[in-house]
Design a protein around this motif. Structure first.
Motif, PDB file in Angstrom:
ATOM      1  N   ALA A 191      19.876 -28.849 -50.532  1.00 32.62           N
ATOM      2  CA  ALA A 191      19.344 -29.564 -49.370  1.00 32.62           C
ATOM      3  C   ALA A 191      18.333 -30.580 -49.871  1.00 32.62           C
ATOM      4  CB  ALA A 191      18.688 -28.607 -48.391  1.00 32.62           C
ATOM      5  N   ALA A 192      18.587 -31.840 -49.587  1.00 36.02           N
ATOM      6  CA  ALA A 192      17.684 -32.891 -50.056  1.00 36.02           C
ATOM      7  C   ALA A 192      17.700 -34.055 -49.073  1.00 36.02           C
ATOM      8  CB  ALA A 192      18.092 -33.375 -51.446  1.00 36.02           C
ATOM      9  N   GLY A 193      16.572 -34.753 -49.013  1.00 36.09           N
ATOM     10  CA  GLY A 193      16.475 -35.896 -48.120  1.00 36.09           C
ATOM     11  C   GLY A 193      15.126 -36.548 -48.211  1.00 36.09           C
ATOM     12  N   GLU A 194      14.569 -36.891 -47.031  1.00 38.30           N
ATOM     13  CA  GLU A 194      13.300 -37.607 -46.975  1.00 38.30           C
ATOM     14  C   GLU A 194      12.393 -36.989 -45.922  1.00 38.30           C
ATOM     15  OE1 GLU A 194      14.012 -42.231 -47.716  1.00 38.30           O
ATOM     16  OE2 GLU A 194      15.168 -41.453 -46.001  1.00 38.30           O
ATOM     17  N   THR A 195      11.098 -37.139 -46.153  1.00 35.96           N
ATOM     18  CA  THR A 195      10.119 -36.733 -45.157  1.00 35.96           C
ATOM     19  C   THR A 195       9.141 -37.883 -44.938  1.00 35.96           C
ATOM     20  OG1 THR A 195       8.655 -34.931 -44.461  1.00 35.96           O
ATOM     21  CG2 THR A 195       8.481 -35.625 -46.746  1.00 35.96           C
ATOM     22  N   LEU A 196       8.748 -38.077 -43.697  1.00 37.49           N
ATOM     23  CA  LEU A 196       7.818 -39.143 -43.330  1.00 37.49           C
ATOM     24  C   LEU A 196       6.536 -38.506 -42.816  1.00 37.49           C
ATOM     25  CD1 LEU A 196       7.560 -42.297 -42.873  1.00 37.49           C
ATOM     26  CD2 LEU A 196       8.143 -41.801 -40.490  1.00 37.49           C
ATOM     27  N   THR A 197       5.438 -38.783 -43.478  1.00 38.85           N
ATOM     28  CA  THR A 197       4.131 -38.327 -43.036  1.00 38.85           C
ATOM     29  C   THR A 197       3.096 -39.304 -43.581  1.00 38.85           C
ATOM     30  OG1 THR A 197       2.659 -36.428 -42.778  1.00 38.85           O
ATOM     31  CG2 THR A 197       3.685 -36.736 -44.953  1.00 38.85           C
ATOM     32  N   ALA A 198       1.844 -39.048 -43.292  1.00 35.23           N
ATOM     33  CA  ALA A 198       0.763 -39.927 -43.745  1.00 35.23           C
ATOM     34  C   ALA A 198      -0.542 -39.144 -43.693  1.00 35.23           C
ATOM     35  CB  ALA A 198       0.684 -41.167 -42.843  1.00 35.23           C
ATOM     36  N   PRO A 199      -1.617 -39.719 -44.232  1.00 30.50           N
ATOM     37  CA  PRO A 199      -2.895 -38.995 -44.236  1.00 30.50           C
ATOM     38  C   PRO A 199      -3.392 -38.602 -42.845  1.00 30.50           C
ATOM     39  CG  PRO A 199      -2.992 -40.869 -45.723  1.00 30.50           C
ATOM     40  CD  PRO A 199      -1.701 -40.983 -44.968  1.00 30.50           C
ATOM     41  N   ARG A 256       2.599 -49.728 -47.300  1.00 24.74           N
ATOM     42  CA  ARG A 256       3.292 -48.492 -47.663  1.00 24.74           C
ATOM     43  C   ARG A 256       2.448 -47.238 -47.366  1.00 24.74           C
ATOM     44  NH1 ARG A 256       7.869 -48.737 -49.851  1.00 24.74           N
ATOM     45  NH2 ARG A 256       7.648 -46.839 -51.090  1.00 24.74           N
ATOM     46  N   THR A 257       1.595 -47.329 -46.375  1.00 26.18           N
ATOM     47  CA  THR A 257       0.779 -46.173 -45.987  1.00 26.18           C
ATOM     48  C   THR A 257       1.653 -45.082 -45.379  1.00 26.18           C
ATOM     49  OG1 THR A 257      -1.116 -47.604 -45.609  1.00 26.18           O
ATOM     50  CG2 THR A 257      -1.184 -45.424 -44.589  1.00 26.18           C
ATOM     51  N   VAL A 258       2.614 -45.485 -44.550  1.00 30.87           N
ATOM     52  CA  VAL A 258       3.523 -44.543 -43.894  1.00 30.87           C
ATOM     53  C   VAL A 258       4.945 -44.890 -44.313  1.00 30.87           C
ATOM     54  CG1 VAL A 258       4.221 -43.490 -41.704  1.00 30.87           C
ATOM     55  CG2 VAL A 258       1.944 -44.528 -41.910  1.00 30.87           C
ATOM     56  N   VAL A 259       5.418 -44.228 -45.353  1.00 29.30           N
ATOM     57  CA  VAL A 259       6.787 -44.434 -45.846  1.00 29.30           C
ATOM     58  C   VAL A 259       7.392 -43.075 -46.201  1.00 29.30           C
ATOM     59  CG1 VAL A 259       6.407 -46.780 -46.708  1.00 29.30           C
ATOM     60  CG2 VAL A 259       6.041 -44.834 -48.222  1.00 29.30           C
ATOM     61  N   PRO A 260       8.703 -42.956 -46.089  1.00 28.75           N
ATOM     62  CA  PRO A 260       9.337 -41.687 -46.446  1.00 28.75           C
ATOM     63  C   PRO A 260       9.228 -41.420 -47.944  1.00 28.75           C
ATOM     64  CG  PRO A 260      10.849 -43.099 -45.230  1.00 28.75           C
ATOM     65  CD  PRO A 260       9.664 -43.927 -45.579  1.00 28.75           C
ATOM     66  N   LYS A 261       9.204 -40.145 -48.268  1.00 30.29           N
ATOM     67  CA  LYS A 261       9.243 -39.743 -49.671  1.00 30.29           C
ATOM     68  C   LYS A 261      10.298 -38.652 -49.808  1.00 30.29           C
ATOM     69  CE  LYS A 261       5.383 -36.568 -49.200  1.00 30.29           C
ATOM     70  NZ  LYS A 261       4.037 -36.227 -49.572  1.00 30.29           N
ATOM     71  N   GLU A 301       5.378 -30.730 -44.223  1.00 29.01           N
ATOM     72  CA  GLU A 301       3.978 -31.121 -44.126  1.00 29.01           C
ATOM     73  C   GLU A 301       3.571 -31.232 -42.660  1.00 29.01           C
ATOM     74  OE1 GLU A 301       2.560 -34.208 -46.720  1.00 29.01           O
ATOM     75  OE2 GLU A 301       4.388 -34.084 -47.921  1.00 29.01           O
ATOM     76  N   PRO A 302       2.275 -31.157 -42.389  1.00 29.94           N
ATOM     77  CA  PRO A 302       1.826 -31.393 -41.016  1.00 29.94           C
ATOM     78  C   PRO A 302       2.255 -32.792 -40.561  1.00 29.94           C
ATOM     79  CG  PRO A 302       0.012 -30.629 -42.397  1.00 29.94           C
ATOM     80  CD  PRO A 302       1.166 -30.917 -43.302  1.00 29.94           C
ATOM     81  N   LYS A 303       2.406 -32.954 -39.240  1.00 29.42           N
ATOM     82  CA  LYS A 303       2.709 -34.261 -38.650  1.00 29.42           C
ATOM     83  C   LYS A 303       3.781 -35.007 -39.440  1.00 29.42           C
ATOM     84  CE  LYS A 303      -1.427 -36.159 -40.793  1.00 29.42           C
ATOM     85  NZ  LYS A 303      -1.454 -35.089 -41.761  1.00 29.42           N
ATOM     86  N   SER A 304       4.978 -34.423 -39.496  1.00 29.12           N
ATOM     87  CA  SER A 304       6.022 -35.010 -40.319  1.00 29.12           C
ATOM     88  C   SER A 304       7.374 -35.006 -39.634  1.00 29.12           C
ATOM     89  CB  SER A 304       6.132 -34.258 -41.649  1.00 29.12           C
ATOM     90  OG  SER A 304       6.521 -32.913 -41.435  1.00 29.12           O
ATOM     91  N   GLN A 323       1.802 -54.751 -30.698  1.00 30.07           N
ATOM     92  CA  GLN A 323       1.086 -53.487 -30.810  1.00 30.07           C
ATOM     93  C   GLN A 323       1.497 -52.798 -32.098  1.00 30.07           C
ATOM     94  OE1 GLN A 323       2.010 -50.628 -27.780  1.00 30.07           O
ATOM     95  NE2 GLN A 323       0.325 -49.293 -28.348  1.00 30.07           N
ATOM     96  N   GLN A 324       0.525 -52.492 -32.917  1.00 28.25           N
ATOM     97  CA  GLN A 324       0.769 -51.742 -34.132  1.00 28.25           C
ATOM     98  C   GLN A 324       1.283 -50.355 -33.744  1.00 28.25           C
ATOM     99  OE1 GLN A 324       1.575 -51.017 -37.257  1.00 28.25           O
ATOM    100  NE2 GLN A 324      -0.076 -52.296 -38.047  1.00 28.25           N
ATOM    101  N   ASN A 325       2.196 -49.785 -34.528  1.00 29.14           N
ATOM    102  CA  ASN A 325       2.570 -48.408 -34.234  1.00 29.14           C
ATOM    103  C   ASN A 325       2.305 -47.517 -35.430  1.00 29.14           C
ATOM    104  OD1 ASN A 325       5.373 -47.655 -35.429  1.00 29.14           O
ATOM    105  ND2 ASN A 325       5.780 -49.631 -34.454  1.00 29.14           N
ATOM    106  N   SER A 326       2.047 -46.259 -35.138  1.00 26.39           N
ATOM    107  CA  SER A 326       1.516 -45.320 -36.113  1.00 26.39           C
ATOM    108  C   SER A 326       2.514 -44.196 -36.408  1.00 26.39           C
ATOM    109  CB  SER A 326       0.221 -44.712 -35.576  1.00 26.39           C
ATOM    110  OG  SER A 326       0.521 -43.920 -34.434  1.00 26.39           O
ATOM    111  N   LEU A 327       2.087 -43.287 -37.259  1.00 23.91           N
ATOM    112  CA  LEU A 327       2.878 -42.093 -37.516  1.00 23.91           C
ATOM    113  C   LEU A 327       3.133 -41.339 -36.214  1.00 23.91           C
ATOM    114  CD1 LEU A 327       4.242 -40.093 -39.438  1.00 23.91           C
ATOM    115  CD2 LEU A 327       2.005 -39.016 -39.744  1.00 23.91           C
ATOM    116  N   ARG A 328       2.157 -41.287 -35.325  1.00 26.47           N
ATOM    117  CA  ARG A 328       2.336 -40.625 -34.022  1.00 26.47           C
ATOM    118  C   ARG A 328       3.525 -41.219 -33.279  1.00 26.47           C
ATOM    119  NH1 ARG A 328      -2.309 -41.618 -31.992  1.00 26.47           N
ATOM    120  NH2 ARG A 328      -3.280 -39.605 -32.360  1.00 26.47           N
ATOM    121  N   ASP A 329       3.652 -42.543 -33.295  1.00 25.17           N
ATOM    122  CA  ASP A 329       4.782 -43.196 -32.630  1.00 25.17           C
ATOM    123  C   ASP A 329       6.102 -42.820 -33.289  1.00 25.17           C
ATOM    124  OD1 ASP A 329       3.320 -44.850 -30.658  1.00 25.17           O
ATOM    125  OD2 ASP A 329       2.483 -45.753 -32.466  1.00 25.17           O
ATOM    126  N   ALA A 330       6.103 -42.694 -34.607  1.00 28.47           N
ATOM    127  CA  ALA A 330       7.318 -42.302 -35.328  1.00 28.47           C
ATOM    128  C   ALA A 330       7.733 -40.887 -34.949  1.00 28.47           C
ATOM    129  CB  ALA A 330       7.089 -42.420 -36.829  1.00 28.47           C
TER     130      ALA A 330
END
Length: 181
Positions: A130-138, A150-155, A171-174, A4-11
């Motif tokens: 304060a610095a780190g990473e955020t994970l989101t997608a379109p 690399r559609t859903v990768v941290p930046k 960002e929304p959904k992050s 099963q593929q997993n999405s940003l929602r699963d993350a």
């Protein structure tokens, strides 16, 4: 047959569950993901010699600093995200100090449509960075595929610090994890 593929929602759901486990660390001594490769909520998907990292993998990697760390209480009031007759806290967060004394903050914005700015006043900590990473997608159902791994990768993300207060624009959904120095 369980692939099963997993999405940003699963993350996002993985982050929320890790936050719950952290808040109950006095009872939850260990938690892990049962599936690793090519199954439900997998960390890695493979196809022959090809491999990709899933959004869930990225959350687990981002949360590594919370392993064996000491929970720091967080009080947060960011309102609610409401969809039909369901209302959830708009933002969820945990904080912890790692073995070296570095403070880590993990913040999840559940709202799929609106960004949010959070301010963290840290008792006993004079924050300067304060610095780190955020994970989101379109989209909340965005996935990594073999054609687009690399559609859903941290930046990278950096917060601003003024007077010891850390401000993060989420960002929304992050899912966002930052170290506070």
């Amino acid at each position: 047959f369980l692939v099963q593929q997993n999405s940003l929602r699963d993350a996002i759901l993985a982050a929320l569950n890790l936050n719950i486990f952290a808040r109950h660390a006095e009872r939850v001594r260990m938690a892990n993901i049962a599936q690793m490769v090519n199954v439900l909520q997998a960390m890695v998907l493979t196809d022959g010699a090809k491999m990709l990292l899933t959004p869930t993998y990225h959350v687990f990697r981002m949360y590594v600093p919370f392993q064996d760390a000491t929970l720091v209480p967080v009080r947060l009031e960011a309102g609610f995200y409401t969809h039909r007759d369901v209302a959830l806290p708009r933002v969820d967060a945990i904080a912890a100090k790692d073995a070296s004394g570095k403070l880590w903050l993990a913040v999840t914005n559940l709202d799929p449509n609106r960004p949010v700015t959070v301010e963290a006043s840290l008792d006993g900590v004079t924050a300067t960075k304060a610095a780190g990473e955020t994970l989101t997608a379109p989209k909340v159902d965005s996935v990594n595929t073999f054609d687009a791994p690399r559609t859903v990768v941290p930046k990278p993300i950096a917060g601003t610090v003024r007077g010891g207060t850390v401000t993060l624009a989420l960002e929304p959904k992050s899912v966002t994890v930052v170290s506070v120095e």
